[in-house]
Structure formats: C-alpha cells, structure tokens
Design a protein around this motif. Structure first.
Motif, PDB file in Angstrom:
ATOM      1  N   LEU A  47       8.624  10.068 -39.486  1.00 48.39           N
ATOM      2  CA  LEU A  47       7.670   9.193 -40.187  1.00 48.39           C
ATOM      3  C   LEU A  47       6.422   8.613 -39.658  1.00 48.39           C
ATOM      4  CD1 LEU A  47      10.715   6.120 -40.288  1.00 48.39           C
ATOM      5  CD2 LEU A  47       9.724   7.348 -41.822  1.00 48.39           C
ATOM      6  N   ARG A  48       5.751   8.975 -38.934  1.00 50.21           N
ATOM      7  CA  ARG A  48       4.462   8.010 -38.381  1.00 50.21           C
ATOM      8  C   ARG A  48       3.547   9.473 -38.842  1.00 50.21           C
ATOM      9  NH1 ARG A  48       5.918   7.454 -31.788  1.00 50.21           N
ATOM     10  NH2 ARG A  48       6.678   5.345 -31.895  1.00 50.21           N
ATOM     11  N   SER A  49       4.325  10.879 -39.115  1.00 50.47           N
ATOM     12  CA  SER A  49       3.101  11.744 -39.450  1.00 50.47           C
ATOM     13  C   SER A  49       3.164  11.550 -41.290  1.00 50.47           C
ATOM     14  CB  SER A  49       3.619  13.439 -39.184  1.00 50.47           C
ATOM     15  OG  SER A  49       3.886  13.082 -38.430  1.00 50.47           O
ATOM     16  N   LEU A  50       4.243  10.919 -41.814  1.00 51.44           N
ATOM     17  CA  LEU A  50       4.327  10.713 -43.696  1.00 51.44           C
ATOM     18  C   LEU A  50       3.567   9.811 -43.442  1.00 51.44           C
ATOM     19  CD1 LEU A  50       7.538  12.094 -44.436  1.00 51.44           C
ATOM     20  CD2 LEU A  50       6.009  12.979 -45.028  1.00 51.44           C
ATOM     21  N   LEU A  51       3.901   8.690 -42.680  1.00 49.67           N
ATOM     22  CA  LEU A  51       2.555   7.752 -42.806  1.00 49.67           C
ATOM     23  C   LEU A  51       1.692   7.581 -42.643  1.00 49.67           C
ATOM     24  CD1 LEU A  51       6.334   4.959 -41.968  1.00 49.67           C
ATOM     25  CD2 LEU A  51       5.027   4.812 -44.413  1.00 49.67           C
ATOM     26  N   GLN A  66       9.418  10.629 -53.105  1.00 46.20           N
ATOM     27  CA  GLN A  66      10.087  10.394 -53.287  1.00 46.20           C
ATOM     28  C   GLN A  66      11.345  11.358 -51.132  1.00 46.20           C
ATOM     29  OE1 GLN A  66      11.714  12.811 -56.813  1.00 46.20           O
ATOM     30  NE2 GLN A  66      12.589  11.146 -57.598  1.00 46.20           N
ATOM     31  N   SER A  67      10.280  11.996 -50.829  1.00 43.05           N
ATOM     32  CA  SER A  67      10.243  12.202 -49.683  1.00 43.05           C
ATOM     33  C   SER A  67       9.820  11.563 -48.852  1.00 43.05           C
ATOM     34  CB  SER A  67       9.627  13.419 -48.896  1.00 43.05           C
ATOM     35  OG  SER A  67       9.725  13.721 -47.715  1.00 43.05           O
ATOM     36  N   LEU A  68       9.417  10.873 -49.223  1.00 41.39           N
ATOM     37  CA  LEU A  68       8.415   9.658 -47.951  1.00 41.39           C
ATOM     38  C   LEU A  68       9.766   8.450 -48.175  1.00 41.39           C
ATOM     39  CD1 LEU A  68       7.049   7.944 -46.174  1.00 41.39           C
ATOM     40  CD2 LEU A  68       5.827   6.905 -48.231  1.00 41.39           C
ATOM     41  N   LEU A  69       9.842   8.312 -49.186  1.00 44.54           N
ATOM     42  CA  LEU A  69      11.323   6.731 -49.303  1.00 44.54           C
ATOM     43  C   LEU A  69      12.840   7.259 -48.862  1.00 44.54           C
ATOM     44  CD1 LEU A  69      10.399   6.156 -53.237  1.00 44.54           C
ATOM     45  CD2 LEU A  69      10.242   4.741 -51.043  1.00 44.54           C
ATOM     46  N   GLY A  70      13.138   8.739 -49.067  1.00 50.44           N
ATOM     47  CA  GLY A  70      13.652   9.750 -48.365  1.00 50.44           C
ATOM     48  C   GLY A  70      13.958   8.616 -46.841  1.00 50.44           C
ATOM     49  N   LEU A  86      10.274  -1.253 -49.604  1.00 57.09           N
ATOM     50  CA  LEU A  86      10.529   0.124 -50.293  1.00 57.09           C
ATOM     51  C   LEU A  86      10.066  -0.178 -51.689  1.00 57.09           C
ATOM     52  CD1 LEU A  86      12.992   1.625 -48.225  1.00 57.09           C
ATOM     53  CD2 LEU A  86      10.907   2.155 -48.245  1.00 57.09           C
ATOM     54  N   ARG A  87      10.945  -1.580 -52.472  1.00 58.18           N
ATOM     55  CA  ARG A  87      10.817  -1.909 -53.975  1.00 58.18           C
ATOM     56  C   ARG A  87       9.538  -1.250 -54.733  1.00 58.18           C
ATOM     57  NH1 ARG A  87      14.828  -1.309 -55.560  1.00 58.18           N
ATOM     58  NH2 ARG A  87      14.208  -0.274 -57.437  1.00 58.18           N
ATOM     59  N   ARG A  88       9.036  -1.550 -54.051  1.00 56.17           N
ATOM     60  CA  ARG A  88       7.628  -1.471 -55.441  1.00 56.17           C
ATOM     61  C   ARG A  88       7.777  -0.346 -55.111  1.00 56.17           C
ATOM     62  NH1 ARG A  88       3.642  -7.009 -54.011  1.00 56.17           N
ATOM     63  NH2 ARG A  88       3.811  -5.128 -51.812  1.00 56.17           N
ATOM     64  N   LEU A  89       7.299   1.022 -53.938  1.00 56.07           N
ATOM     65  CA  LEU A  89       7.749   2.283 -54.214  1.00 56.07           C
ATOM     66  C   LEU A  89       8.741   2.663 -54.973  1.00 56.07           C
ATOM     67  CD1 LEU A  89       7.353   2.236 -50.467  1.00 56.07           C
ATOM     68  CD2 LEU A  89       5.255   2.726 -52.440  1.00 56.07           C
ATOM     69  N   TYR A  90       9.813   2.360 -55.382  1.00 51.01           N
ATOM     70  CA  TYR A  90      11.223   3.006 -55.583  1.00 51.01           C
ATOM     71  C   TYR A  90      10.592   3.399 -57.206  1.00 51.01           C
ATOM     72  CZ  TYR A  90      14.690   4.074 -52.061  1.00 51.01           C
ATOM     73  OH  TYR A  90      15.216   4.795 -50.888  1.00 51.01           O
ATOM     74  N   ASP A  91       9.855   1.698 -57.378  1.00 50.14           N
ATOM     75  CA  ASP A  91       9.619   1.665 -58.528  1.00 50.14           C
ATOM     76  C   ASP A  91       8.503   2.194 -59.267  1.00 50.14           C
ATOM     77  OD1 ASP A  91      11.644  -1.008 -58.761  1.00 50.14           O
ATOM     78  OD2 ASP A  91       9.262  -2.494 -58.720  1.00 50.14           O
ATOM     79  N   LYS A  92       7.873   2.365 -58.464  1.00 47.60           N
ATOM     80  CA  LYS A  92       6.774   3.454 -59.187  1.00 47.60           C
ATOM     81  C   LYS A  92       8.022   5.225 -59.435  1.00 47.60           C
ATOM     82  CE  LYS A  92       2.594   1.851 -59.207  1.00 47.60           C
ATOM     83  NZ  LYS A  92       2.329   1.670 -59.956  1.00 47.60           N
ATOM     84  N   THR A  93       8.547   5.093 -59.513  1.00 48.21           N
ATOM     85  CA  THR A  93       9.282   6.473 -59.088  1.00 48.21           C
ATOM     86  C   THR A  93      10.650   6.949 -60.479  1.00 48.21           C
ATOM     87  OG1 THR A  93      11.419   6.317 -57.818  1.00 48.21           O
ATOM     88  CG2 THR A  93       9.595   7.305 -56.831  1.00 48.21           C
ATOM     89  N   MET A  94      10.612   5.760 -61.574  1.00 49.15           N
ATOM     90  CA  MET A  94      11.487   5.412 -62.949  1.00 49.15           C
ATOM     91  C   MET A  94      10.980   5.579 -63.664  1.00 49.15           C
ATOM     92  SD  MET A  94      12.624   0.588 -61.066  1.00 49.15           S
ATOM     93  CE  MET A  94      13.755   1.078 -62.962  1.00 49.15           C
ATOM     94  N   GLY A  95      11.307   6.551 -64.249  1.00 53.89           N
ATOM     95  CA  GLY A  95      10.659   6.982 -66.030  1.00 53.89           C
ATOM     96  C   GLY A  95      10.633   8.360 -65.596  1.00 53.89           C
ATOM     97  N   ILE A  96      10.813   8.412 -64.213  1.00 52.55           N
ATOM     98  CA  ILE A  96       9.752  10.025 -63.471  1.00 52.55           C
ATOM     99  C   ILE A  96      10.748  11.369 -63.515  1.00 52.55           C
ATOM    100  CG2 ILE A  96       7.602  11.087 -62.737  1.00 52.55           C
ATOM    101  CD1 ILE A  96       6.657   8.725 -62.638  1.00 52.55           C
ATOM    102  N   ASN A  97      10.390  12.022 -64.457  1.00 52.79           N
ATOM    103  CA  ASN A  97      11.334  13.698 -64.251  1.00 52.79           C
ATOM    104  C   ASN A  97      11.032  14.677 -63.409  1.00 52.79           C
ATOM    105  OD1 ASN A  97      13.702  12.215 -65.232  1.00 52.79           O
ATOM    106  ND2 ASN A  97      12.617  12.509 -67.272  1.00 52.79           N
ATOM    107  N   SER A  98       9.846  14.874 -64.006  1.00 46.51           N
ATOM    108  CA  SER A  98       8.748  15.776 -63.489  1.00 46.51           C
ATOM    109  C   SER A  98       8.456  15.460 -61.580  1.00 46.51           C
ATOM    110  CB  SER A  98       7.814  15.899 -63.865  1.00 46.51           C
ATOM    111  OG  SER A  98       6.564  17.486 -63.372  1.00 46.51           O
ATOM    112  N   LYS A  99       8.787  16.949 -60.747  1.00 45.22           N
ATOM    113  CA  LYS A  99       8.615  16.570 -59.463  1.00 45.22           C
ATOM    114  C   LYS A  99       6.848  16.484 -59.176  1.00 45.22           C
ATOM    115  CE  LYS A  99      13.045  16.152 -57.967  1.00 45.22           C
ATOM    116  NZ  LYS A  99      13.503  14.846 -57.630  1.00 45.22           N
ATOM    117  N   HIS A 100       6.392  17.320 -60.073  1.00 48.35           N
ATOM    118  CA  HIS A 100       4.605  17.434 -59.828  1.00 48.35           C
ATOM    119  C   HIS A 100       3.998  16.685 -60.929  1.00 48.35           C
ATOM    120  CE1 HIS A 100       6.545  21.227 -58.020  1.00 48.35           C
ATOM    121  NE2 HIS A 100       6.733  21.396 -59.085  1.00 48.35           N
ATOM    122  N   HIS A 101       4.773  15.503 -61.203  1.00 44.77           N
ATOM    123  CA  HIS A 101       3.769  14.700 -61.331  1.00 44.77           C
ATOM    124  C   HIS A 101       3.296  13.516 -61.055  1.00 44.77           C
ATOM    125  CE1 HIS A 101       3.359  11.995 -64.981  1.00 44.77           C
ATOM    126  NE2 HIS A 101       3.251  10.735 -64.247  1.00 44.77           N
TER     127      HIS A 101
END
Length: 209
Positions: A47-51, A66-70, A86-101
C-alpha cells in the motif's frame, strides 16, 4: 486430526492451525488475547508503495486504479473508517470498460489518495477490536452535520448550535470538517455526555459518503 484421518477426510495441512489466540482469517491476523486485528506487513508495504506512486499523478489507467482500490479495499477490513475515502475513486471507474483507458484524477481524488498515504506511512497494521460496544448518537440525542461552503450545525437534546469553520481549517477535506462539530459538541457538552462516554465509545455517523 486423527478423527479426520479415520473418516478419510482430506486435510490441507498448510491451512491447519491448532488452538491458538492468534490465527489468520482470510489474510487478516486476529489476536484475541490482545484484541487486535492485524494487517500483514507485506500488505502495508504494498500500500505504501502504491500510494506513494499515485499520490501526485494526474492520470492513471483503469487497471492501475482498480489495482489500487483492490489493495485499499482489503485494508478496509481492518481500517473500517477508510471506506468513506474510497467512494470518489470508485466513482471514477464507473462506465469505463477498457483496462487501458486513462482516468483523470481531480483534486478531490488526489486529496483522498494523499490522506491514505499520510495515514499508511505511520500505520503499524494493528487495529483494536471493539466489537459492538458502541453507544449510538441517537441514544445520546446528539446530531451533527457539516457543509464545506456553509459551516456546521449541532443538535444536542433540546439545544442547538451552528457556526462557520475557522479560517485555518476551511480548506480541509470535508471528511475532516465533519469531525469538527463532533469534537466541539463533546467539549461543549462534556458534563452531560460524560455518563455515556464513560461507559463505552460512541458511534456518531456523518452524512458524507
């Protein structure tokens, strides 16, 4: 063990633990003697490294977020208050399907990541197990609310108070501002609240999700 062998029941010895006050349950160490739940140090280090990596970035891919959120979601098994960050970070993933977006992280998202970074930097991985020994705000007749642009309000029994935030804290995260009227209420009504708080900790929810 011998009974399982007699009954021809398969045993996975790597996951077999003899009676103990400290066992690992779904990746979390539970110590019933010290009454703590412990996040494994390898998880804390990850977690420390990712953050540290993402706290200043303005764009990340869906896969990276998604990896960070996991990792953060796993940490919330022990760090219960962390979910509201976490809520606002999860909201950013909504409606996006491409992993590379690429996803743009606004100031609020970076503030949440920065708050997690500051907390995890000094976190030892341990959290006290308190169970359900909390007294509710309804029992105490204590209610609070905050609005970053307006101020705060407190209702205790048949008394009420409202006001604006001090200049030195007005720019802080709303999740921090929510704590201000709670702390003010405890100080202001200390004598009246003491009989409740001397018995057990209080659980005072805020409206910011």
């Amino acid at each position: 063990m011998s009974l399982a062998k007699d009954l021809n029941l398969p045993i996975k010895h790597a996951k077999t633990v003899l009676p103990s006050t400290c066992v690992e349950v779904h990746g979390i160490m539970i110590d019933t003697k010290s009454m703590i739940a412990k996040l494994p140090q390898n998880k804390v280090q990850a977690l420390r490294s990712l953050l540290n990596m993402y706290r200043k970035q303005k764009k990340v891919t869906l896969r990276e977020l998604q990896s960070l959120l996991g990792h953060l979601n796993f940490a919330c098994r022990v760090i219960k208050p962390g979910r509201c960050f976490l809520r606002r970070l999860y909201d950013k993933t909504m409606g996006i399907n491409s992993k590379h977006h690429y996803i743009k992280l606004n100031n609020d998202c970076r503030a949440d990541i920065q708050l997690w970074h500051e907390f995890i930097h000094d976190y030892n991985g341990c959290t006290l197990l308190t169970g359900d020994r909390f007294i509710s705000n309804q029992t105490m007749n204590l209610f609070t609310d905050s609005a970053g642009s307006k101020g705060f309000g407190i209702v205790y029994s048949n008394e009420w108070t409202f006001g604006c935030f001090p200049l030195q804290i007005q720019q802080l995260h709303i999740n921090i501002l929510e704590l201000y009227p709670i702390a003010l209420a405890v100080v202001k009504e200390a004598l009246q609240l003491a009989p409740h708080l001397n018995k057990c900790p209080a659980a005072i929810p805020n409206t910011n999700k």
